[in-house]
Motif scaffolding. Structure first.
Motif, mmCIF file in Angstrom:
data_model
loop_
_atom_site.group_PDB
_atom_site.id
_atom_site.type_symbol
_atom_site.label_atom_id
_atom_site.label_comp_id
_atom_site.label_asym_id
_atom_site.label_seq_id
_atom_site.Cartn_x
_atom_site.Cartn_y
_atom_site.Cartn_z
ATOM 1 N N ALA A 8 25.959 52.965 39.787
ATOM 2 C CA ALA A 8 25.716 51.833 38.930
ATOM 3 C C ALA A 8 27.042 51.054 38.693
ATOM 4 N N ALA A 9 28.353 51.484 39.005
ATOM 5 C CA ALA A 9 29.438 51.025 38.903
ATOM 6 C C ALA A 9 29.670 50.075 40.101
ATOM 7 N N ARG A 10 29.260 50.351 41.212
ATOM 8 C CA ARG A 10 28.991 49.577 42.326
ATOM 9 C C ARG A 10 28.098 48.412 42.236
ATOM 10 N N VAL A 11 26.912 48.667 41.565
ATOM 11 C CA VAL A 11 26.057 47.546 41.251
ATOM 12 C C VAL A 11 26.606 46.497 40.646
ATOM 13 N N VAL A 12 27.347 46.930 39.429
ATOM 14 C CA VAL A 12 28.043 46.039 38.564
ATOM 15 C C VAL A 12 28.968 45.098 39.125
ATOM 16 N N SER A 13 29.945 45.781 40.241
ATOM 17 C CA SER A 13 30.770 45.131 40.907
ATOM 18 C C SER A 13 30.214 44.003 42.018
ATOM 19 N N ALA A 14 29.099 44.393 42.526
ATOM 20 C CA ALA A 14 28.250 43.602 43.439
ATOM 21 C C ALA A 14 27.779 42.504 42.724
ATOM 22 N N VAL A 15 27.085 42.524 41.609
ATOM 23 C CA VAL A 15 26.680 41.443 41.063
ATOM 24 C C VAL A 15 27.824 40.536 40.572
ATOM 25 N N SER A 16 28.909 41.100 40.112
ATOM 26 C CA SER A 16 30.058 40.531 39.739
ATOM 27 C C SER A 16 30.395 39.437 40.764
ATOM 28 N N ALA A 17 30.363 40.025 42.164
ATOM 29 C CA ALA A 17 30.840 39.386 43.169
ATOM 30 C C ALA A 17 29.972 38.128 43.321
ATOM 31 N N GLY A 18 28.808 38.427 43.152
ATOM 32 C CA GLY A 18 27.657 37.043 43.122
ATOM 33 C C GLY A 18 28.140 36.134 42.031
ATOM 34 N N LEU A 19 28.225 36.527 40.876
ATOM 35 C CA LEU A 19 28.923 35.575 39.926
ATOM 36 C C LEU A 19 30.222 34.972 40.143
ATOM 37 N N LEU A 20 30.981 35.645 40.815
ATOM 38 C CA LEU A 20 32.137 34.814 41.252
ATOM 39 C C LEU A 20 32.079 33.834 42.376
ATOM 40 N N VAL A 21 31.064 34.085 43.287
ATOM 41 C CA VAL A 21 30.532 33.007 44.516
ATOM 42 C C VAL A 21 29.913 31.896 43.339
ATOM 43 N N ALA A 22 29.065 31.917 42.505
ATOM 44 C CA ALA A 22 28.289 31.024 41.827
ATOM 45 C C ALA A 22 29.519 30.342 40.928
ATOM 46 N N ALA A 23 30.312 30.917 40.324
ATOM 47 C CA ALA A 23 31.382 30.279 39.740
ATOM 48 C C ALA A 23 32.170 29.438 40.232
ATOM 49 N N THR A 24 32.599 30.017 41.661
ATOM 50 C CA THR A 24 33.460 29.261 42.703
ATOM 51 C C THR A 24 32.692 27.681 42.899
ATOM 52 N N ALA A 51 34.179 50.632 42.398
ATOM 53 C CA ALA A 51 33.876 51.033 41.020
ATOM 54 C C ALA A 51 34.901 50.712 40.240
ATOM 55 N N THR A 52 35.519 49.289 40.276
ATOM 56 C CA THR A 52 36.722 49.207 39.197
ATOM 57 C C THR A 52 36.299 47.850 38.356
ATOM 58 N N THR A 53 37.468 47.612 37.766
ATOM 59 C CA THR A 53 37.179 46.346 36.776
ATOM 60 C C THR A 53 37.303 44.988 37.560
ATOM 61 N N ASP A 54 38.058 45.094 38.820
ATOM 62 C CA ASP A 54 38.536 43.703 39.489
ATOM 63 C C ASP A 54 37.720 42.958 39.475
ATOM 64 N N MET A 55 36.527 43.087 40.142
ATOM 65 C CA MET A 55 35.333 42.015 40.375
ATOM 66 C C MET A 55 34.901 41.558 39.187
ATOM 67 N N LEU A 56 34.803 42.212 38.165
ATOM 68 C CA LEU A 56 34.140 42.041 36.849
ATOM 69 C C LEU A 56 34.998 40.952 36.181
ATOM 70 N N PHE A 57 36.152 41.396 36.172
ATOM 71 C CA PHE A 57 37.098 40.457 35.414
ATOM 72 C C PHE A 57 37.473 39.154 36.020
ATOM 73 N N ALA A 58 37.416 39.125 37.500
ATOM 74 C CA ALA A 58 37.595 37.575 38.161
ATOM 75 C C ALA A 58 36.146 36.941 38.041
ATOM 76 N N ALA A 59 35.036 37.529 38.148
ATOM 77 C CA ALA A 59 33.969 36.861 37.581
ATOM 78 C C ALA A 59 33.801 36.184 36.302
ATOM 79 N N LEU A 60 34.183 37.271 35.429
ATOM 80 C CA LEU A 60 34.005 36.433 34.033
ATOM 81 C C LEU A 60 35.047 35.599 33.709
ATOM 82 N N SER A 61 36.185 35.658 34.197
ATOM 83 C CA SER A 61 37.157 34.640 34.187
ATOM 84 C C SER A 61 36.953 33.218 34.656
ATOM 85 N N CYS A 62 36.219 33.272 36.157
ATOM 86 C CA CYS A 62 35.882 32.101 36.669
ATOM 87 C C CYS A 62 34.593 31.487 35.943
#
Length: 660
Positions: A90-106, A139-150
């Motif tokens: 589940a943590a890996r899925v959250v990070s993968a979806v967050s990576a998609g959000l980061l790309v969309a925010a960019t 399985a870390t907060t790095d990608m989720l935080f980057a996505a939400l910030s952007c």
């Protein structure tokens, strides 16, 4: 004619939007499959913060106690883990979806600043970045935080471009800001770009100053409402609504040589005490970190691989060219996100180190000027203006191709942080022994991926030295009743592992251990004087062949080679006597004997340690209880006697004596 052209443009925009969503969903699916196929166990590094364990605590009904990070990522992981049945997946899925959000925010940021072409090129560059690919599997907060910030930044720029933004948009922006803060406390830095976006929104004549301040109040109020859940979690865990101990990491950064074993030893009581202790030393360290970041760290972030190579410096040159194009052209809203990047990186330089995963939230700010330079270079000649879109696409593909090799190399480095060799060694030890063995390992998550009694042993710090570390490891192994210790290159660190390998493998001097196996990746040590333990209890039954006598059977764990043990005896302590029953080896891990007195039979037994082979030469010490690793107290079991007899004696000691 006009309506037909507008209809064609709307149709083209709809097709492009659907194609973009399909590509974005495919990218997220690619990251999910990549993490599932190649990232099967926890890696060493950021995942050692153990967000998965916090998610499992939430599912178990307990409040996670994380002194340094808020609980949004573990909460999302727990919710998805309840559906999937696996919090790590589940943590890996959250990070993968967050990576998609980061790309969309960019893409949204680039479009708001310089147009849709720049946004599309910037999104492609972010998607091909090696750090984004790796952290999208972690399985870390790095990608989720980057996505939400952007995403918060993109919403702020969209709000700024509107003539009369409504209160609902400010409310949504404040809640998104609160979500970023609830992922990492560094999200508070977003106050700078958000405040500027609200105060400098379009239409100064149509929107008076009082109205702008009112919108700012709505933003702040929405943020306050959004942080309430994290405040309640902090109160339940620490008794304070905004408990944050990141000042400890700042102290370790400047005054502790990044030695996390001293995390709780720093003589400070808050962030102010750390920063005021020696401000000039902190500024000097920040200046050195800034020089290192400018001298190669920024190129590594843009390229997505550490250390940077010529491809990274090529991207830096495009970044500088993009800044020139921005200064000479329309300014737009890019100055707001640029100011945010300066504030964020400056804060990181003062408080910690600008590692790529730490500065991931400002990666879009770095690639947008590159995308601007690509668009301007490919559309400068008048010849290509009619074929503008294909030429820009070719330029974007060329830049993305530059990132493919570094992305593969970054992912290979990520895979190298997985201690597969150590995990295989532990499993081989368990398969080779007919009796259960207790194993210590320097891999923190070894118990998640093995069966039996396998425990984590602290990895050595370089300042400790190899000999003191082996002594401490031997003490811990004796206390745990462990027979083997498995040390891996990945989990101990290359420098320390090489020293251990020279001492234990080549020189043979690794007291109190003897080296069983060593190669370039793993070192297996066996404790010389192993403690034995009862594993299956004491089974007592009436002897059918000899009426009036009772047979006893004891199963042991540990090293029970009969050639090395002189005798094993069970000592029963009754209410009025002490009986020693000699036991004989009967193959495997079983020792059997006979009881003469039925009064020694009891209805319960208690696990106690056996004296080691060294202690057996001088007599055994007093019995001491050994707790089961998954229980708080001593392990207890029921004895199965033929009949219930009076008295409540218990096993007191099992003594092992070596030959000679």
């Amino acid at each position: 004619m006009v309506s037909r052209s507008r209809g064609h443009a709307a149709f083209t925009a709809g097709v492009s939007r659907r194609l973009w969503l399909i590509l974005l969903a495919g990218y997220v699916a690619f990251l999910i499959v990549l993490g599932w196929s190649r990232h099967g166990i926890h890696s060493l590094g950021p995942e050692c913060d153990d967000f998965v364990a916090m998610a499992e605590q939430i599912l178990a009904g307990r409040v996670p106690r994380d002194r340094f990070r808020p609980a949004l990522f573990p909460a999302l992981t727990a919710a998805l883990g309840w559906l999937l049945g696996d919090c790590f997946a589940a943590a890996r899925v959250v990070s993968a979806v967050s990576a998609g959000l980061l790309v969309a925010a960019t893409r949204s940021l680039g479009r708001s600043c310089f147009g849709p072409e720049v946004g599309a090129v910037a999104a492609l560059l972010v998607a091909c970045n090696g750090d984004v690919v790796v952290m999208g599997c972690n399985a870390t907060t790095d990608m989720l935080f980057a996505a939400l910030s952007c995403v918060t930044l993109a919403m702020a720029l969209d709000l700024r471009s509107r003539d009369r933004p409504g209160a609902g948009r400010h409310l949504a922006l404040g809640l998104m800001w609160a979500a970023a803060w609830s992922t990492r406390y560094q999200g508070l830095i977003l106050a700078v770009p958000l405040g500027l976006s609200v105060l400098t929104a379009r239409g100064p004549g149509a929107l008076p100053c009082r109205a702008r301040l009112g919108r700012l109040g709505i933003l702040a109020g929405a943020f306050g409402v959004g942080v309430v859940p994290q405040a309640l979690v902090s109160v339940a865990a620490f008794g304070r609504p905004f408990h944050d101990e990141n000042w400890r990491t700042v102290a370790i950064r400047h005054f502790g040589q990044l030695d996390y074993s001293r995390l709780d030893e720093m003589p400070f009581d808050g962030m102010a005490s750390v920063l005021l202790h020696d401000p000039w030393a902190i500024l000097a360290a920040a200046g050195r970190a800034a020089a290192e970041f400018a001298g190669g760290g920024f190129a590594a972030v843009l390229e997505g691989v550490t250390p940077a190579d010529p491809a990274g410096w090529f991207l830096v040159s495009l970044f500088l060219l993009g800044l020139v194009c921005w200064v000479r052209g329309p300014r737009g809203s890019f100055w707001i996100v640029a100011l945010y990047a300066v504030c964020y990186v400056g804060t990181v330089l003062v408080t910690f180190v600008p590692a790529p995963r730490i500065v991931l939230p400002v990666l879009p700010v770095g690639v947008i000027p590159i995308a601007l330079a690509v668009v301007r270079l490919t559309t400068a000649p008048a010849v290509v203006r009619r074929a503008r879109r294909p030429v820009v696409s070719v330029g974007a593909i060329v830049c993305a191709a530059v990132l493919v090799g570094p992305a593969v190399r970054t992912f290979e480095q990520f895979l190298a942080r997985h201690p597969w060799a150590e995990l295989r060694a532990v499993r081989e030890l368990q398969d080779e022994h007919v009796y259960p063995v207790v194993v210590l390992s320097t891999y923190p998550y070894i118990a998640r991926y093995t069966e039996g009694d396998v425990r984590h042993a602290r990895r050595p710090y370089e300042r400790d030295g190899v000999v003191p570390y082996l002594t401490e490891l031997g003490r811990r192994a004796r206390g745990a009743g462990a027979e083997y210790v498995v040390l891996g290159r990945v989990s101990t660190g290359a420098a320390v592992f090489d020293e251990l390998l020279r001492r234990c493998g080549d020189q043979g001097g690794c007291a109190p251990f003897e080296c069983v196996r060593f190669d370039s990746d793993v070192l297996v040590l066996r404790l010389g004087d192993v403690q034995l333990q009862v594993i299956d209890g004491v089974h007592v039954a009436a002897d059918a062949m000899h009426p009036g006598r009772w047979s006893i059977e004891v199963r042991l764990r540990g090293y029970v080679d009969p050639a090395r043990i002189r005798s094993v005896s069970a000592v029963f302590v009754g209410s009025d006597e002490r009986i020693v029953v000699p036991l004989s080896h009967d193959g495997g891990v079983r020792y059997v004997g006979e009881l003469d007195s039925p009064r020694t039979v009891t209805g319960s037994w208690r696990v106690v340690p056996i004296a080691s082979s060294h202690a057996g030469r001088h007599g055994a010490g007093p019995p001491a209880e050994v707790a089961h690793p998954r229980s708080r107290g001593a392990r207890r079991s029921r004895v199965r006697p033929a009949a219930r007899l009076p008295g409540r004696p218990k096993i007191s000691l099992l003594r092992a004596r070596p030959p000679g």
